[in-house]
Design a protein around this motif. Structure first.
Motif, PDB file in Angstrom:
ATOM      1  N   GLU A  41      -5.324   5.777   4.377  1.00  0.00           N
ATOM      2  CA  GLU A  41      -5.251   5.384   5.781  1.00  0.00           C
ATOM      3  C   GLU A  41      -4.085   4.429   6.005  1.00  0.00           C
ATOM      4  OE1 GLU A  41      -8.888   4.150   7.551  1.00  0.00           O
ATOM      5  OE2 GLU A  41      -9.966   5.907   6.798  1.00  0.00           O
ATOM      6  N   LEU A  42      -2.887   4.918   5.793  1.00  0.00           N
ATOM      7  CA  LEU A  42      -1.716   4.086   6.058  1.00  0.00           C
ATOM      8  C   LEU A  42      -1.539   3.889   7.555  1.00  0.00           C
ATOM      9  CD1 LEU A  42       0.951   5.481   3.568  1.00  0.00           C
ATOM     10  CD2 LEU A  42      -0.079   3.223   3.518  1.00  0.00           C
ATOM     11  N   ILE A  43      -1.877   4.916   8.326  1.00  0.00           N
ATOM     12  CA  ILE A  43      -1.776   4.820   9.778  1.00  0.00           C
ATOM     13  C   ILE A  43      -3.050   5.393  10.393  1.00  0.00           C
ATOM     14  CG2 ILE A  43       0.741   4.914   9.974  1.00  0.00           C
ATOM     15  CD1 ILE A  43       0.398   7.956  10.550  1.00  0.00           C
ATOM     16  N   CYS A  44      -3.207   5.188  11.683  1.00  0.00           N
ATOM     17  CA  CYS A  44      -4.420   5.640  12.352  1.00  0.00           C
ATOM     18  C   CYS A  44      -4.032   6.604  13.478  1.00  0.00           C
ATOM     19  CB  CYS A  44      -5.138   4.406  12.892  1.00  0.00           C
ATOM     20  SG  CYS A  44      -6.446   4.800  14.029  1.00  0.00           S
ATOM     21  N   LEU A  45      -4.380   7.876  13.331  1.00  0.00           N
ATOM     22  CA  LEU A  45      -4.035   8.875  14.347  1.00  0.00           C
ATOM     23  C   LEU A  45      -5.285   9.300  15.118  1.00  0.00           C
ATOM     24  CD1 LEU A  45      -1.572  11.040  12.221  1.00  0.00           C
ATOM     25  CD2 LEU A  45      -0.981   9.544  14.132  1.00  0.00           C
ATOM     26  N   PRO A  46      -5.112   9.654  16.388  1.00  0.00           N
ATOM     27  CA  PRO A  46      -6.280  10.007  17.203  1.00  0.00           C
ATOM     28  C   PRO A  46      -6.796  11.412  16.861  1.00  0.00           C
ATOM     29  CG  PRO A  46      -4.290  10.350  18.452  1.00  0.00           C
ATOM     30  CD  PRO A  46      -3.863   9.766  17.137  1.00  0.00           C
ATOM     31  N   ASP A  47      -7.883  11.811  17.519  1.00  0.00           N
ATOM     32  CA  ASP A  47      -8.384  13.179  17.421  1.00  0.00           C
ATOM     33  C   ASP A  47      -7.312  14.098  18.001  1.00  0.00           C
ATOM     34  OD1 ASP A  47      -9.700  15.545  17.471  1.00  0.00           O
ATOM     35  OD2 ASP A  47     -11.184  14.958  19.002  1.00  0.00           O
ATOM     36  N   MET A  48      -6.831  15.039  17.199  1.00  0.00           N
ATOM     37  CA  MET A  48      -5.710  15.880  17.625  1.00  0.00           C
ATOM     38  C   MET A  48      -6.173  17.007  18.560  1.00  0.00           C
ATOM     39  SD  MET A  48      -3.563  14.171  15.886  1.00  0.00           S
ATOM     40  CE  MET A  48      -1.958  14.922  15.776  1.00  0.00           C
ATOM     41  N   SER A  67       0.838  -1.214   0.000  1.00  0.00           N
ATOM     42  CA  SER A  67       0.000   0.000   0.000  1.00  0.00           C
ATOM     43  C   SER A  67       0.864   1.251   0.000  1.00  0.00           C
ATOM     44  CB  SER A  67      -0.895   0.060   1.241  1.00  0.00           C
ATOM     45  OG  SER A  67      -1.551  -1.134   1.429  1.00  0.00           O
ATOM     46  N   ALA A  68       1.946   1.222   0.812  1.00  0.00           N
ATOM     47  CA  ALA A  68       2.828   2.387   0.889  1.00  0.00           C
ATOM     48  C   ALA A  68       3.476   2.660  -0.468  1.00  0.00           C
ATOM     49  CB  ALA A  68       3.903   2.166   1.955  1.00  0.00           C
ATOM     50  N   MET A  69       3.838   1.584  -1.182  1.00  0.00           N
ATOM     51  CA  MET A  69       4.434   1.752  -2.518  1.00  0.00           C
ATOM     52  C   MET A  69       3.439   2.412  -3.474  1.00  0.00           C
ATOM     53  SD  MET A  69       6.653  -1.635  -3.198  1.00  0.00           S
ATOM     54  CE  MET A  69       8.429  -1.479  -3.279  1.00  0.00           C
ATOM     55  N   HIS A  70       2.190   1.936  -3.434  1.00  0.00           N
ATOM     56  CA  HIS A  70       1.158   2.544  -4.287  1.00  0.00           C
ATOM     57  C   HIS A  70       0.964   4.011  -3.923  1.00  0.00           C
ATOM     58  CE1 HIS A  70       0.402  -1.181  -6.119  1.00  0.00           C
ATOM     59  NE2 HIS A  70      -0.329  -1.738  -5.148  1.00  0.00           N
ATOM     60  N   PHE A  71       0.943   4.270  -2.610  1.00  0.00           N
ATOM     61  CA  PHE A  71       0.737   5.647  -2.135  1.00  0.00           C
ATOM     62  C   PHE A  71       1.836   6.566  -2.660  1.00  0.00           C
ATOM     63  CE2 PHE A  71       1.880   8.866   1.036  1.00  0.00           C
ATOM     64  CZ  PHE A  71       0.731   9.643   0.994  1.00  0.00           C
TER      65      PHE A  71
END
Lengths: 483, 336
Positions: free
Chosen positions: A134-141, A68-72
């Motif tokens: 959505e490579l990673i999941c980050l919280p509400d900042m 996925s990262a390569m495609h991104f």
């Protein structure tokens, strides 16, 4: 090279190998790992703490992330560059996070670090959501941002501003007035009061951040993960690594397998690395071939690939199907064992004992043994190799064993490195250009007789003529006796 | 008032003491006070750790640097924490010094701070560049002139030298030594094209008349007089990355090609030769040029030494003025 990959490390799962001990064992693995173009300061530490994975599902998940990262990256080149610029600015704030976790009061420098970090994280989150990835999941900042940037101006600087506390603001105002009027005693008194009040504010901020610790820590982990993921994708593309297929109980099959470290060394000398194809199952395979035919490199490369894939990396081949194992065990002689006071034979026996013990404990092992028993007398040496092969056959061990001992006595599958091609060897052959005339491909060995290439290579290496002639006499003599 | 107008023509200025207690800090504080109302964006830092609040050798109190809103300053974490005035943190460096990482901050009130900074030349240079990109128009550097130091204040565009009774209690000696330093600071710089090529060089190189640089593959000129090395086979210009000592100059000054020999050093702080040997080398026709040159603007004198010696300020000033064509000020009079 130790035969035991299970080096105990003080970590959360001490029974599982970490990447940092694996790179100590295999130089070519270190070479690949150090080539990763990591951006953020803490990434290397995280990378070294990666665990060996033996669950096929988990490896597949990790490899899919790299794909996925390569495609991104391919689809979003400028965006990737922006994300990596942000990642490069991330400092190692693990110490600060530890303090937040324990609930100690942060100082201005720590608060600056957290704000600086959070603004970068927020920037990366925006970049990713703009791209809808959505490579990673980050919280509400939001909650942490409110604590660290109460004015909402998103400037990466920090001080305890008046907005934090009305009492502090009032003290500062009074201090400034006293300062302007030149009332030294009052000025000093108000300064002290303001400094104390600032500390109360910091304490309060520390409490609020303590509540948000998990969000902070999770964000740090995710960003470092993103950095490693993007670095992998970039490196694998550049170095033509491939995403292997995984088969629980199938054959391992490499097409175009290469060793990136040896390849680089050869290319620096203007030479070319010949990739090889190899297939092996869960039975031992014996590999023979001339000296300098690349047998040791082959074993190390197979070890490298198995290690790479089980740490969630692509492998150096054009195509690969890999059987997942519990442990890779490599036995290659080197000078270290002698430094530890063992003879080379003694050290080897210790390594092989370790391998057999691990196999007996029920672990699925990939055993890679380079020229076992080569340093002892030929009669017992051959007997030992036969015994190892038979034992591995009986216990259905996937293994590659290289040897110079005669092939006729073995019942297992045998491969041979082709070595010198039958075409004319030019006069100007030398140690420097030798590899151009060697064919590193593996062929099934029919096993009649071993190729007598040692003396030929010794000649090319410039060994004394008389020595070679005498040796040749004895080779012919033995052949004559056999007939 | 003296020399403050001139300073504003430069992007960076170091204040360098030839010895401890020669009035460097008073001089720096004076300049800061003079410049605070000039509407110039100023940053302060130091070369290395020079900011103990108490001089560790003589036990005399080392004055802190006075700073005013909205000046920027760069100091180590531990010195930053010791301050009592309000300051906004702008950056914290990734690399650490002996006293922790370097904090770049903006003063939001006036106050006193101990300055510490990068200890090597390159880091200081990068720091000054970084401050420029933050809008700083003048960076003031609390410099040191120590043989032990790996950093050189010569990276700043301009320099003020602090000298005084702490270096020598004898006026003629003090004048001679100070004049020698001034001569070294005034050494001409080499042409920019060659400089860029040599800045990264770490070994002894020979340069011919066409500007071709040849690495001589020798690391040190130590004991060169006994070695069979042809230093001038490629050309008569020699780049010496390390120290230039009496031994080297004595060796070179007797060579028959001395008039053609040109030494290139990184900056004046690399010349460890004595004034006498240096003078002989120059008299016989040898030349020395530097990669990094700085403009010496003025000299500050402190007639008082920590051991109690007090020189006559006027006589010292006059004696220096006879030999050195630069503004000379008594730091105590500046302070007052």
């Amino acid at each position: 090279m130790s035969g035991n990959w299970l080096v105990n490390q003080p970590n959360s799962r001490p029974d599982i190998m970490q990447l940092k001990s694996a790179i100590e064992e295999l130089e070519s693995l270190r070479f690949v790992i150090e080539a990763l173009p990591l951006q953020s300061a803490p990434s290397r530490h995280y990378l070294m703490a990666l665990h060996w994975i033996s669950e096929e599902k988990a490896i597949k998940r990790e490899l899919a992330q790299v794909v996925s990262a390569m495609h991104f990256i391919e689809a979003n080149e400028p965006l990737t560059a922006n994300i990596r610029i942000n990642l490069a600015q991330i400092r190692d704030i693990r110490g600060t996070l530890r303090n937040i976790k324990t609930g100690s009061t942060p100082d201005d420098i720590e608060l600056f670090e957290l704000k600086h970090f959070w603004l970068l994280a927020d920037g990366i989150k925006r970049f990713l959501s703009d791209a809808g990835v959505e490579l990673i999941c980050l919280p509400d900042m939001g909650p942490v941002m409110k604590i660290l940037d109460p004015e909402g101006n998103r400037i990466p600087t920090f001080y305890i501003c008046d907005n934090y506390d009305d009492e502090l603001a009032a003290l500062r105002k009074a201090y400034n007035n006293a300062h302007q009027r030149g009332e030294k005693a009052l000025e000093e008194q108000l300064k002290e009061a303001a400094i104390q009040r600032e500390e109360v504010v910091r304490q309060h901020l520390g409490e609020q951040l303590h509540v948000q610790y998990n969000a902070l820590r999770h964000t740090m982990d995710q960003l470092v993960y993103l950095d490693i993921l993007l670095s992998k994708a970039i490196l694998f593309k550049q170095w033509n690594f491939t995403c292997p297929e995984l088969y629980g109980e199938g054959l391992t099959n490499y097409h175009g397998l290469f060793n990136p470290l040896v390849k680089k060394i050869l290319e620096a000398k203007g030479e070319h690395f010949q990739p090889v194809d190899i297939t092996f199952g869960f039975m031992p395979t014996l590999i023979t071939g001339a000296n300098m035919a690349g047998k040791t490199v082959l074993l190390k490369t197979v070890a490298l690939s198995q290690l790479l894939v089980q740490f969630g990396f692509f492998v150096p081949a054009s195509e690969a199907v890999i059987r997942i194992v519990d442990q890779v065990m490599l036995s290659v002689g080197d000078q270290q064992s002698e430094l530890q006071g063992l003879s080379s034979f003694g050290a080897e026996m210790v390594r092989i004992t370790g391998i057999i013990r691990t196999i007996r404990s029920g672990k699925k092992v990939l055993a890679l043994i380079d020229e076992p028993a080569r340093t002892t007398n030929p009669t017992e040496g051959l007997a030992l190799v036969k015994a190892i092969v038979e034992l591995f056959e009986k216990m259905k061990v996937a293994g590659l064993i290289t040897t110079h001992y005669s092939g006729t006595d073995f019942t297992c599958r045998k491969l041979r490195v082709k070595g010198f091609t039958e075409t004319d060897i030019p006069e100007d052959i030398s140690i420097g250009n030798l590899i151009r005339y060697l064919d590193y491909n593996l062929v099934e060995d029919t096993g009649e007789s071993l190729p007598h290439e040692a003396l030929r290579i010794a000649g090319i290496l410039g060994v004394d003529n008389e020595l070679i002639e005498r040796a040749q006499y004895y080779v012919h003599e033995e052949d004559r006796v056999k007939k | 008032m003296p020399f403050t107008g001139d300073i504003l023509n430069y992007g960076s200025l170091s204040i360098v003491g030839v010895e401890k207690n020669t009035g460097k800090t008073e001089c720096l504080n004076y300049i800061i006070r003079r410049l605070r109302d000039k509407g110039v964006s100023i940053a302060l830092t130091s070369l290395g750790i020079d900011g103990e609040s108490c001089d560790q050798v003589t036990g005399t109190r080392k004055p802190e640097i006075e700073i005013f809103k909205p000046m920027m300053f760069v100091t180590s974490e531990s010195h930053f924490r010791q301050r009592r005035f309000l300051a906004e943190i702008l950056d914290v460096s990734g690399r650490s010094t002996a006293l922790g990482r370097l904090v770049t901050a903006r003063a939001l009130e006036s106050g006193k701070v101990l300055l510490s900074g990068p200890s090597d030349t390159n880091s200081l240079k990068n720091l000054i560049t970084g401050l420029k990109s933050r809008g700083v128009e003048l960076t003031l550097v609390d410099g040191a002139l120590s043989r032990k130091s790996i950093g050189s204040p010569a990276v700043t565009d301009a320099m003020i030298l602090a000298t005084g009774a702490a270096w020598s209690a004898n006026i003629p000696t003090l004048v001679r030594k100070t004049k020698f330093i001034c001569d070294l600071i005034a050494l001409p710089s080499i042409e920019p094209i060659l400089r860029d090529r040599l800045l990264s060089a770490n070994s002894i190189c020979s340069i011919n008349t066409k500007g071709v640089v040849t690495n001589l593959q020798i690391n040190s000129l130590f004991g060169i007089e006994q070695k069979e090395v042809d230093l001038f086979g490629h050309g008569f210009t020699l780049f010496v990355p390390g120290a230039v000592t009496d031994k080297l100059l004595n060796h070179l000054k007797v060579l028959k090609d001395i008039v053609r020999i040109k030494l290139i050093v990184r900056d004046f702080t690399r010349i460890f030769a004595s004034p006498e040997v240096y003078a002989q080398f120059v008299q016989r026709g040898g030349t020395i040029e530097v990669l990094l040159q700085t403009k010496l603007l003025a000299i500050c004198i402190n007639p008082t030494a920590p051991d109690g010696t007090v020189l006559n300020s006027e006589r010292l000033r006059e004696a220096l003025n006879e030999r050195i064509n630069l503004p000379i000020w008594d730091v105590r009079k500046l302070a007052g």
